[in-house]
Design a protein around this motif. Structure first.
Motif, PDB file in Angstrom:
ATOM      1  N   UNK A 225     -22.567 -27.142  -2.582  1.00  0.00           N
ATOM      2  CA  UNK A 225     -23.905 -27.203  -3.526  1.00  0.00           C
ATOM      3  C   UNK A 225     -24.938 -28.046  -2.836  1.00  0.00           C
ATOM      4  N   UNK A 226     -24.685 -29.251  -1.945  1.00  0.00           N
ATOM      5  CA  UNK A 226     -25.649 -29.944  -1.617  1.00  0.00           C
ATOM      6  C   UNK A 226     -26.277 -29.049  -0.634  1.00  0.00           C
ATOM      7  N   UNK A 227     -25.662 -28.346   0.158  1.00  0.00           N
ATOM      8  CA  UNK A 227     -26.011 -27.793   1.359  1.00  0.00           C
ATOM      9  C   UNK A 227     -27.172 -26.638   0.866  1.00  0.00           C
ATOM     10  N   UNK A 228     -26.853 -25.827  -0.185  1.00  0.00           N
ATOM     11  CA  UNK A 228     -27.486 -24.790  -0.774  1.00  0.00           C
ATOM     12  C   UNK A 228     -28.979 -25.339  -1.254  1.00  0.00           C
ATOM     13  N   UNK A 229     -28.697 -26.456  -1.646  1.00  0.00           N
ATOM     14  CA  UNK A 229     -29.989 -27.025  -2.328  1.00  0.00           C
ATOM     15  C   UNK A 229     -30.889 -27.479  -1.333  1.00  0.00           C
ATOM     16  N   UNK A 230     -30.243 -28.042  -0.036  1.00  0.00           N
ATOM     17  CA  UNK A 230     -31.104 -28.428   0.922  1.00  0.00           C
ATOM     18  C   UNK A 230     -31.553 -27.511   1.696  1.00  0.00           C
ATOM     19  N   UNK A 231     -30.778 -26.324   1.724  1.00  0.00           N
ATOM     20  CA  UNK A 231     -31.236 -25.141   2.768  1.00  0.00           C
ATOM     21  C   UNK A 231     -32.353 -24.632   1.923  1.00  0.00           C
ATOM     22  N   UNK A 232     -32.537 -24.399   0.688  1.00  0.00           N
ATOM     23  CA  UNK A 232     -33.635 -23.995   0.054  1.00  0.00           C
ATOM     24  C   UNK A 232     -34.717 -24.641   0.288  1.00  0.00           C
ATOM     25  N   UNK A 233     -34.942 -26.048   0.416  1.00  0.00           N
ATOM     26  CA  UNK A 233     -36.165 -26.811   0.673  1.00  0.00           C
ATOM     27  C   UNK A 233     -36.376 -26.667   2.266  1.00  0.00           C
ATOM     28  N   UNK A 234     -35.558 -26.594   3.060  1.00  0.00           N
ATOM     29  CA  UNK A 234     -35.573 -26.392   4.523  1.00  0.00           C
ATOM     30  C   UNK A 234     -36.444 -25.131   4.640  1.00  0.00           C
TER      31      UNK A 234
END
Length: 107
Positions: free
Chosen positions: A78-87
């Motif tokens: 879930x953290x990775x998905x959130x960070x990937x969105x903003x990347x």
């Protein structure tokens, strides 16, 4: 009374839980071994472990009389998905800025 479910960011907001995750990134540890790294009661450590377990950051396995904690990927997804969105968001913005600057600057 049931404990409210914490979202992923609430789980990692606590410095002690983040340190537990860091320690577990090196090796699986028993709950007692994990507790030795903190200046808090054993019940307090157990409460943090339960939160990490419930959120999918760790698994707990009974081996003999000991309970071993091991990192799991689930909580981190879930953290990775959130960070990937903003990347992707920032990469897009920077690409647009690059395009704009290339048009404005003389060659």
């Amino acid at each position: 009374m049931a404990q409210p479910t914490l979202d992923t960011f609430q789980v990692i907001a606590d410095p002690s839980r983040r340190e537990m995750l860091r320690l577990l990134s090196k090796d699986s540890l028993t709950i007692n071994s994990l507790a030795e790294n903190f200046d808090m009661s054993r019940p307090a450590v157990s409460k943090h472990i339960k939160i990490l377990y419930t959120a999918g950051f760790i698994s707990i396995e009974d081996i003999g009389r000991e309970r071993y904690c091991t990192l799991k990927q689930d909580g981190f997804n879930e953290l990775q998905e959130w960070i990937s969105y903003f990347d992707k968001f920032w990469a897009s913005k920077l690409k647009k800025l690059e395009t704009l600057l290339n048009k404005k600057l003389p060659k």
